[in-house]
Design a protein around this motif. Structure first.
Motif, PDB file in Angstrom:
ATOM      1  N   ILE A  89       0.842  -1.195   0.000  1.00 13.43           N
ATOM      2  CA  ILE A  89       0.000   0.000   0.000  1.00 13.43           C
ATOM      3  C   ILE A  89       0.877   1.245   0.000  1.00 13.43           C
ATOM      4  CG2 ILE A  89      -1.683   1.348   1.314  1.00 13.43           C
ATOM      5  CD1 ILE A  89      -2.880  -1.130   0.069  1.00 13.43           C
ATOM      6  N   MET A  90       0.469   2.238  -0.793  1.00 13.62           N
ATOM      7  CA  MET A  90       1.138   3.525  -0.842  1.00 13.62           C
ATOM      8  C   MET A  90       0.100   4.601  -0.546  1.00 13.62           C
ATOM      9  SD  MET A  90       3.128   5.242  -4.132  1.00 13.62           S
ATOM     10  CE  MET A  90       4.114   3.760  -4.354  1.00 13.62           C
ATOM     11  N   ALA A  91       0.508   5.658   0.134  1.00 16.20           N
ATOM     12  CA  ALA A  91      -0.392   6.783   0.387  1.00 16.20           C
ATOM     13  C   ALA A  91       0.398   8.075   0.288  1.00 16.20           C
ATOM     14  CB  ALA A  91      -1.058   6.662   1.754  1.00 16.20           C
ATOM     15  N   ARG A  92      -0.305   9.149  -0.041  1.00 11.82           N
ATOM     16  CA  ARG A  92       0.360  10.424  -0.287  1.00 11.82           C
ATOM     17  C   ARG A  92       0.381  11.316   0.945  1.00 11.82           C
ATOM     18  NH1 ARG A  92      -2.469  11.457  -6.163  1.00 11.82           N
ATOM     19  NH2 ARG A  92      -0.804  10.546  -7.436  1.00 11.82           N
ATOM     20  N   SER A  93       1.498  12.001   1.119  1.00 11.31           N
ATOM     21  CA  SER A  93       1.580  13.083   2.094  1.00 11.31           C
ATOM     22  C   SER A  93       1.931  14.356   1.345  1.00 11.31           C
ATOM     23  CB  SER A  93       2.650  12.794   3.149  1.00 11.31           C
ATOM     24  OG  SER A  93       3.948  12.917   2.592  1.00 11.31           O
ATOM     25  N   ARG A  94       1.605  15.492   1.940  1.00 12.32           N
ATOM     26  CA  ARG A  94       1.980  16.763   1.324  1.00 12.32           C
ATOM     27  C   ARG A  94       3.489  16.976   1.412  1.00 12.32           C
ATOM     28  NH1 ARG A  94      -1.995  20.798   4.305  1.00 12.32           N
ATOM     29  NH2 ARG A  94      -2.086  19.064   5.802  1.00 12.32           N
ATOM     30  N   VAL A  95       4.029  17.687   0.447  1.00 16.46           N
ATOM     31  CA  VAL A  95       5.465  17.978   0.429  1.00 16.46           C
ATOM     32  C   VAL A  95       5.847  18.702   1.710  1.00 16.46           C
ATOM     33  CG1 VAL A  95       7.272  19.325  -0.698  1.00 16.46           C
ATOM     34  CG2 VAL A  95       5.638  18.041  -2.084  1.00 16.46           C
ATOM     35  N   GLY A  96       6.842  18.167   2.404  1.00 14.11           N
ATOM     36  CA  GLY A  96       7.348  18.788   3.615  1.00 14.11           C
ATOM     37  C   GLY A  96       6.545  18.490   4.865  1.00 14.11           C
ATOM     38  N   HIS A  97       5.409  17.802   4.758  1.00 13.81           N
ATOM     39  CA  HIS A  97       4.545  17.561   5.927  1.00 13.81           C
ATOM     40  C   HIS A  97       4.972  16.258   6.596  1.00 13.81           C
ATOM     41  CE1 HIS A  97       1.262  17.795   8.636  1.00 13.81           C
ATOM     42  NE2 HIS A  97       0.553  18.668   7.925  1.00 13.81           N
ATOM     43  N   GLN A 102       4.493  10.683   9.325  1.00 15.43           N
ATOM     44  CA  GLN A 102       4.539   9.908  10.561  1.00 15.43           C
ATOM     45  C   GLN A 102       3.249   9.127  10.769  1.00 15.43           C
ATOM     46  OE1 GLN A 102       5.305  12.928  13.475  1.00 15.43           O
ATOM     47  NE2 GLN A 102       7.502  13.090  13.000  1.00 15.43           N
ATOM     48  N   ILE A 103       2.117   9.761  10.469  1.00 23.31           N
ATOM     49  CA  ILE A 103       0.827   9.094  10.613  1.00 23.31           C
ATOM     50  C   ILE A 103       0.710   7.929   9.632  1.00 23.31           C
ATOM     51  CG2 ILE A 103      -1.672   9.388  10.312  1.00 23.31           C
ATOM     52  CD1 ILE A 103      -1.273  12.297  11.292  1.00 23.31           C
ATOM     53  N   LEU A 104       1.122   8.158   8.385  1.00 24.80           N
ATOM     54  CA  LEU A 104       1.037   7.107   7.369  1.00 24.80           C
ATOM     55  C   LEU A 104       1.941   5.928   7.722  1.00 24.80           C
ATOM     56  CD1 LEU A 104       0.986   9.293   4.126  1.00 24.80           C
ATOM     57  CD2 LEU A 104      -0.935   8.105   5.197  1.00 24.80           C
ATOM     58  N   GLU A 105       3.120   6.220   8.256  1.00 21.58           N
ATOM     59  CA  GLU A 105       4.001   5.134   8.663  1.00 21.58           C
ATOM     60  C   GLU A 105       3.394   4.352   9.831  1.00 21.58           C
ATOM     61  OE1 GLU A 105       8.622   4.852   8.629  1.00 21.58           O
ATOM     62  OE2 GLU A 105       8.071   5.835  10.524  1.00 21.58           O
ATOM     63  N   ARG A 106       2.699   5.068  10.705  1.00 23.56           N
ATOM     64  CA  ARG A 106       2.088   4.407  11.872  1.00 23.56           C
ATOM     65  C   ARG A 106       0.972   3.452  11.466  1.00 23.56           C
ATOM     66  NH1 ARG A 106       1.267   1.651  15.246  1.00 23.56           N
ATOM     67  NH2 ARG A 106       0.894   1.973  17.487  1.00 23.56           N
TER      68      ARG A 106
END
Length: 265
Positions: A89-97, A102-106
């Motif tokens: 699974i892959m999910a996007r985070s905003r650049v620099g956020h 951290q939330i996605l890794e959790r």
């Protein structure tokens, strides 16, 4: 340094081998596992199951109906989809956020796409990837972000002094530019995205030198049999140099692709 398949990989920083985190070589290996595959963008459990059954190598989870500022997907949606599929699974985070990351890794995504498709959280600084166990995916738009295709061909004909000057010009580390010249390609997997909706589109990207493709969620729209559409494109990625396979997978898709054609009006 590490030698792999005749290509010399340069590691010149102790931070990338911090035992508290995944070593850099492991992250590279995780990314290379996607080589030769199709990554599909999905926004529901049903789409995720169809994509997995059709042969997708990874899923990018996106919000079903994004409105306003684009942010990372709802972690609850990620958890729901992880329950019904077994592929990464892959999910996007905003650049620099880095907090979104951290939330996605959790929630245990395998890859984080620090994407300019979403709103920018920091216009100057990207996330420090060495602070995370996950592998990251980043887009590139110019040679300073990643030397791609035609720029690599130019780089291959440069002497050592020119390579040094070129690295300064594009604001990239000399070691990475020299490694790219030595390998004749980027030292990371290189995927194409945007406007890929047919088996021919996918095979074109692969024949041009890409390692795989991102396929947008529009392949599920206005389609009576999205499985066949996705499967045909996945097969074209796997067999992009086999004209017989490309013919077979291009047959019978006219009606399925009609809704994706750009209107002439």
């Amino acid at each position: 340094m590490e030698e792999d398949g005749g290509a010399l990989t340069l590691y010149n920083s102790t931070v990338i081998t911090d035992p508290k985190q995944n070593p850099f070589s492991i992250k590279v290996g995780l990314a290379q596992m996607l080589s030769g595959g199709a990554i599909l963008k999905v926004s529901s459990q049903n789409q995720a199951k169809i994509a997995e059954e059709a042969g997708a190598c990874c899923l990018v989870i996106t919000e079903p109906n994004p409105r306003g500022i684009s942010r990372m997907p709802d972690p609850a949606l990620i958890k729901q989809i992880k329950r019904v599929v077994s592929i990464p699974i892959m999910a996007r985070s905003r650049v620099g956020h880095f907090v979104e990351a951290q939330i996605l890794e959790r929630v245990e995504v395998e890859y984080i796409d620090e994407s300019e498709v979403l709103a920018l959280a920091d216009e100057d600084n990207f996330i420090n990837k060495h602070n995370f166990r996950c592998s990251f995916v980043c887009g590139c738009k110019n040679p300073g972000e990643a030397s791609v295709m035609s720029e690599i061909r130019i780089l291959n004909n440069m002497d050592e002094d020119e390579v040094f000057a070129f690295s300064k010009k594009i604001a990239a580390p000399y070691d990475l530019v020299a490694q790219t010249k030595q390998m004749g390609r980027l030292p990371v997997v290189h995927f194409a995205t945007g406007g890929i909706v047919t088996p021919a589109d996918a095979a074109l990207m692969m024949q041009l030198g890409c390692d795989g493709i991102f396929l947008g969620s529009e392949v599920f729209d206005n389609c009576s049999d999205p499985y066949n559409r996705v499967r045909a494109i996945v097969e074209a990625v796997r067999h992009y140099n086999d004209p017989h396979v490309l013919v077979d997978n291009s047959c019978g898709l006219v009606q399925e692709l009609a809704e994706l054609n750009v209107s002439e009006d």
